[in-house]
Structure formats: C-alpha cells, structure tokens
Design an enzyme around this catalytic site. Structure first.
Site, short mmCIF file in Angstrom:
data_model
loop_
_atom_site.label_atom_id
_atom_site.label_comp_id
_atom_site.label_asym_id
_atom_site.label_seq_id
_atom_site.Cartn_x
_atom_site.Cartn_y
_atom_site.Cartn_z
N LYS A 25 7.27 -1.18 6.97
CA LYS A 25 7.34 0.04 6.16
C LYS A 25 8.64 0.07 5.39
O LYS A 25 9.67 -0.42 5.87
CB LYS A 25 7.22 1.27 7.06
CG LYS A 25 8.23 1.30 8.18
CD LYS A 25 7.91 2.40 9.18
CE LYS A 25 8.82 2.29 10.38
NZ LYS A 25 8.49 3.15 11.48
N LYS A 31 2.35 4.43 1.50
CA LYS A 31 2.51 4.92 2.87
C LYS A 31 2.29 6.43 2.83
O LYS A 31 3.17 7.20 2.43
CB LYS A 31 3.91 4.60 3.41
CG LYS A 31 4.09 5.03 4.86
CD LYS A 31 5.46 4.64 5.37
CE LYS A 31 5.60 4.74 6.87
NZ LYS A 31 5.16 5.99 7.45
N PHE A 37 -7.27 2.06 5.82
CA PHE A 37 -6.52 0.84 5.53
C PHE A 37 -6.82 -0.34 6.46
O PHE A 37 -6.31 -1.43 6.26
CB PHE A 37 -5.01 1.10 5.47
CG PHE A 37 -4.43 1.78 6.68
CD1 PHE A 37 -4.31 1.11 7.88
CD2 PHE A 37 -3.98 3.10 6.60
CE1 PHE A 37 -3.76 1.74 9.00
CE2 PHE A 37 -3.42 3.73 7.71
CZ PHE A 37 -3.32 3.04 8.91
N ARG A 67 4.74 -4.24 17.43
CA ARG A 67 5.53 -4.12 16.20
C ARG A 67 5.97 -5.54 15.87
O ARG A 67 7.13 -5.89 16.05
CB ARG A 67 6.75 -3.25 16.54
CG ARG A 67 7.18 -2.30 15.49
CD ARG A 67 8.35 -1.48 16.00
NE ARG A 67 7.93 -0.28 16.70
CZ ARG A 67 7.48 0.81 16.10
NH1 ARG A 67 7.40 0.87 14.79
NH2 ARG A 67 7.12 1.86 16.78
N ARG A 113 -3.18 8.44 16.82
CA ARG A 113 -2.40 7.29 17.24
C ARG A 113 -1.98 7.39 18.70
O ARG A 113 -1.82 6.41 19.39
CB ARG A 113 -1.18 7.26 16.32
CG ARG A 113 -0.07 6.43 16.75
CD ARG A 113 0.96 6.50 15.65
NE ARG A 113 2.18 5.89 16.08
CZ ARG A 113 3.16 5.58 15.25
NH1 ARG A 113 3.05 5.85 13.96
NH2 ARG A 113 4.24 5.02 15.70
N GLU A 138 -5.03 6.88 7.35
CA GLU A 138 -4.06 7.98 7.43
C GLU A 138 -4.68 9.22 6.80
O GLU A 138 -5.16 9.17 5.67
CB GLU A 138 -2.78 7.58 6.69
CG GLU A 138 -1.65 8.55 6.83
CD GLU A 138 -0.76 8.29 8.07
OE1 GLU A 138 -1.12 7.46 8.93
OE2 GLU A 138 0.28 8.94 8.16
N GLU A 151 0.84 -1.20 0.00
CA GLU A 151 0.00 0.00 0.00
C GLU A 151 0.87 1.24 0.00
O GLU A 151 2.01 1.20 0.46
CB GLU A 151 -0.89 0.02 1.26
CG GLU A 151 -1.93 -1.08 1.28
CD GLU A 151 -2.71 -1.14 2.59
OE1 GLU A 151 -2.51 -0.27 3.46
OE2 GLU A 151 -3.51 -2.07 2.74
#
Ligand code: AMP
Length: 547
Positions: free
Chosen positions: A415, A246, A334, A409, A266, A295, A244
């Site tokens: 990313k 970013k 997303f 994570r 966030r 986002e 996707e």
C-alpha cells in the site's frame, strides 16, 4: 473433564508473564485433554467459547451476569456492583459473591467442561422474548455449582474477557510442540479454516496440508506491506505490476454457493444481514460459486463517505433496510480465491483478476476495483494522484505473478498512502484499567492547545502501549492526579506524548472539535513540556491538507 482442571491452569497462566512457560502450561493441559474436548478446551483457554465467525454469540453483558449471580447468591446487585468497582474486575466480584452467598444451595455436582460448553451452546440459541429469562435460568445452574475460583473464570468466559495472556500464538506453539509439527504449517492451515479444534486434530493426524478452503468458513485475508513511494513499490512487487485505488472503507469477503451468500469482515465477523443490498447484488450479478473479496465504501452522490459512517452499519442490528438506504454502499471487488469447487490460492493474481472480471456483472452496488497495469513511474504517479484526488486513501500495488497468501504480509501486495505527521499531545486525564491492568492507568485523555493556550481534549488512547510503558505512565501520572471519580482521574497536564493516528476527523465528542482515528502512542516526549504541544491550528491544517 472437571472445570477445576482448567481453572488451575488459568491461575497458573495469570501468574506467569513468560511466554514460553505459558506455552508449556497450555501444552501440558492439551496433552491431558481427551480428543473430543481439545477443541472446546482451546476455545476456553482463548476465552472465546466459539470461533467468532460462527455466529454463536453468548450475548450476556456485565449487568445480566450480575443479576444472575445476585439471584443465585441472594446478594443484592448493587452490592456486587460495588465490589466490581472495588476490585476493578467483574470476575473477582462474582467470585466474592459466590463465597459470601446467603442462599445455601442443595448439593450439586462439580462443574465440568462439558456442562459449561453445553450450557453456553444452548444460551447462544435463545432469541426474542423471554430469551433473557431463559439465559438467566441456564446461567444460574452454572453459578450454583461454582466455587469462588470457578465463578471468577466462568464470569470471564461468559463475558469473553479472559486476560490470561493466552493468544493464538501460544495455542499455535503448544500444538506445534505436542504434535511436533512446524509452527508455519499450523499457521498456514489455521489461516484457511480459522478453527483451532480442526487444526489441532489435523496436526495430530499429520494431515495439516489437507485442510483447504471451504465456502462459508472465512479465511484470513492477505495483508499488505507499506512503502513510502512508488519506486519502492515497484521494487517490492516487480514491474510491470497492477495499481489499484486504495478505497477507504472496510474489507469484505463474500462467500456464495448457489443462492446462498455470506459476508464476512476482515476480522471474520459475519455481517451478511447488515448489507442486504450487497447480498442481493452478489446473488444476482456474480456467476457460480465463489469466494470474492473487495472493499466496501459508503457513497453519497459522487462522494465517498467517511469510514465512520459505514462502520455504524457494521454494528447495526435494527432498521437495517432504512440505514442501508440512508447510507448506500458500493463493493469494489479486487480478488477471488475460490471458484466452483476449486481453490485459486495458487493461481497468479493476474489470472485471478481475469477470472473475477469474467464472473462479475457490474452494477451500482458492485464494481471492480479501478486498476491499471504499468511499469512506468510517470503513469504510476499520475494514477496515485488521481486516486487521492478522487478521495481514496492511496493506491495498492500488486505483484501480477503472486499467489494469494492468506493471513500474511508477504509483499505480494503493498500500500502506498501519504504519510501522516504525528502529533505531540499532553495527557490531561486517565482511567484505571481492568483485570490484569487494574493497577495501571490504562486509557489516556489527550489534549492539544487552543489559541489561548488552554488544553482541549482531542481523543483517548489505550493502544501502542507496552506493559512497561503502562507501568511507567502510571508511576509518572500518579503524581499528577488532581481528582478521582470512580475509575476516572483528572490529571495535571504534564506528560507529553507523541501520537500517531490513521486520520483526523471532525467530531463534536471532544472540545477541540476533532478526534483521532486509531491513535497510538509512539513515545513519551521527555524533551517537551505542555507548552510545547501541538495547537488546534496545526490539527486543523493537517485535517484540511488531508481532505
Ligand atoms: P491497511 O488496512 O492500511 O493495511 O491497507 C490494506 C487494506 O486496504 C486492505 O485490507 C483493504 O481493506 C483495503 N483496500 C482498499 N482498496 C483495496 C484494493 N484495491 N486492493 C486491496 N485492498 C484494498
């Protein structure tokens, strides 16, 4: 429960740097705390009376606090302000004012935890005209009853500047210890409810796993790992995977039940009011009850706006509509983690995306994140290039079979973005810190070199620095102080540091014409002197290349 009891704990916490010892101190206090106060005591230990997302803001700044203390003690505001400068700490100055008070107060009860909490709980509700007066009156009651030490910590609670070094990790470990539950279970539960009181109770009752997602209580979002290239990306998330864009904006978690919508960042700030058009778009064009994520990016015509422009909108309190028109934003969705009463945390990403697609009607404010599914490096690289060409930060790669892991994570999404080169800069000024850092120089003014070899400022840095480094920096830089005004010192340009950053921006704020976004210290470049630092030309080159 007497406030004095917590004050003793604050003092002990401040004296010990050792994490294990801090955890023990906290655990012992919690064990002695009645059940109905555990939640409050934890929040007070964290120095944050209410979980941040609850929209309960005390809203008392240093000057209002000092005014209240001046009223109660009969000591002039200007004198207290002088003490703040001398002590480098508002709490200590307030403590001094309370000790030296000129007005004798009538007998008052010893401060209790309940009273402090209830008072602050009232204060958060005052709004509009006369709210300041009312806040002052309520604060006065607390400060009349406080002794010196209590006043110190009360001030820090009110200003939300506790600095005893108790973070969420220590609270978690303390809960794990007293109720004998694994830290991981506590984390998992906390990421879902973001409320230590709720988690502590569930840990005690041994039903942590029963805690789940509730609309309008934000969850901690899933985080991404970083890779250096596409190949590494594929090997982390598997083939085929989703790629996707970013987008370079900020993450929004949108909760919707019926017609009611709340938007969290966030960091779990409620920003619903700052984004009326997004709220409207979600209300109109998203079907059913849900928690979705995306986002938000500022857009002008075809172009994305730099992040700092919309970050102004996040903090905005007034003229929101006007600002919303001037800096329009688009939410790129997303993910989805909850739909019509059911959690989707354990549903695969592939399915979650399909569900998301099925409930969202795209419009100009609300679109789905651009996505392809591929196992080909060639296709992946072309997509990466396209993403960058269109002004995105890079791409995300996502494991199609993965669940949603709040707050972690874990490599379910990664990313990929161009690596920025670091800069070697010289420190030309600094500011003395506050509180625990009062004896250290804590914020550093950085400079690069212009064509003539002059040092021109490019930003300030105060992060990425360990305690040891602060001490080290202070020891070295103390020798280079040229002059001092208030807390600010001018330094002889000697110490060179390597600085990493997220982005270089054009900025009138610094003489170089550039500023660094999220700068952090990597290390001292002992091998370099001020003549060897990076030039404004190189800064410009990186800036251009990145554009
Ligand atoms: P970073 O902030 O560098 O750790 O990168 C992760 C962030 O990228 C997320 O927290 C999102 O705010 C943002 N982001 C932008 N586009 C996407 C996307 N398509 N999927 C997931 N996160 C995204």
């Amino acid at each position: 429960m007497k406030f004095k009891k917590i004050v003793d704990v604050y003092e002990r916490l401040e004296k010990t740097p050792a994490r294990l010892e801090k955890t023990d101190i906290v655990a012992r206090l919690l064990e002695e705390t009645p059940d109905d106060l555990i939640s409050i005591v934890i929040q007070l230990l964290l120095g944050e009376t209410f979980p941040k997302w609850m929209d309960k803001k005390i809203g008392i700044g240093t000057q209002l606090l000092i005014k209240s203390v001046a009223n109660v003690t009969g000591i002039k505001e200007s004198v207290i302000n002088d003490w703040v400068r001398e002590e480098g700490d508002v709490g200590k100055a307030v403590g001094k004012a309370v000790t030296n008070k000129k007005q004798v107060s009538f007998f008052s009860e010893e401060l209790s935890v309940e009273e402090i909490y209830n008072t602050l709980n009232r204060i958060v509700e005052f709004e509009g005209t006369r709210s300041q007066e009312k806040k002052l009156a309520y604060l006065a009651k607390l400060f009349v009853a406080a002794n010196e030490k209590e006043a110190v910590y009360l001030s820090r609670i009110i200003l939300e500047k506790m600095r005893t070094g108790v973070g969420e990790g220590i609270i978690r470990d303390a809960i794990a210890k007293i109720y004998s539950v694994p830290s991981k279970s506590i984390d998992d539960a906390y990421f879902l409810v973001n409320n230590w009181g709720v988690v502590a109770k569930a840990a005690k009752d041994k039903n942590l796993e029963k805690l789940g997602i509730e609309p309008f209580t934000p969850i901690k979002v899933m985080l991404a790992q970083k890779v250096r290239n596409l190949e590494e990306g594929f090997s982390t998330v598997g083939k085929p995977c989703a790629l996707e864009y970013k987008y370079d904006g900020f993450r929004m978690q949108v909760h919707k039940v019926g017609n009611k919508v709340k938007i969290f960042t966030r960091r779990l700030d409620n920003v619903t009011e700052q984004f009326p058009f997004i709220m409207e778009a979600v209300r109109k064009n998203v079907e059913g009850d849900c928690i979705i994520e995306g986002e938000t990016v500022g857009i002008k015509g075809e172009k994305y706006l730099p992040f700092q422009q919309i970050s102004r909108r996040i903090k905005r309190k007034y003229n929101i509509e006007e600002m919303a028109k001037r800096i329009p934003v688009v939410l790129h969705l997303f993910d989805i983690v909850y739909k019509n009463g059911k959690t989707l945390l354990n549903t695969s990403f592939e399915k979650r995306r399909k569900i998301l697609e099925s409930i969202v009607k795209e419009d100009e404010k609300l679109v789905l994140a651009k996505q392809i599914i591929t196992d080909s490096e060639e296709e992946g690289n072309a997509f990466y290039k396209e993403a960058l060409d269109k002004g995105n930060e890079g791409i995300m790669m996502k494991n199609l079979n993965a669940p949603y892991q709040p707050g972690s994570r874990v490599g379910y999404m990664i990313k990929l973005k161009p690596v920025l080169e670091t800069l070697d800069l010289v420190i030309i000024g600094a500011e003395w810190g506050e509180g625990r850092r009062a004896h250290w120089l804590a914020t550093f003014l950085l400079a690069c070199k212009d064509e003539e070899g002059n040092f021109v400022p490019i930003g300030k840095v105060g992060t990425g620095i360990t305690d040891e480094m602060f001490q080290n920096f202070t020891d070295i830089l103390k020798e280079s102080i040229i002059s001092q005004k208030g807390k600010e010192v001018v330094l002889k340009p000697e110490l060179v540091v390597e600085i990493a950053y997220e982005e270089i921006q054009r900025s009138p704020k610094y003489e170089s014409g550039f500023a660094l976004r999220f700068p952090r210290v990597i290390r001292i470049r002992e091998d370099k002197g001020p003549d060897d630092i990076d030039t404004i030309e190189r800064v410009y080159d990186i800036y251009e290349a990145r554009k």
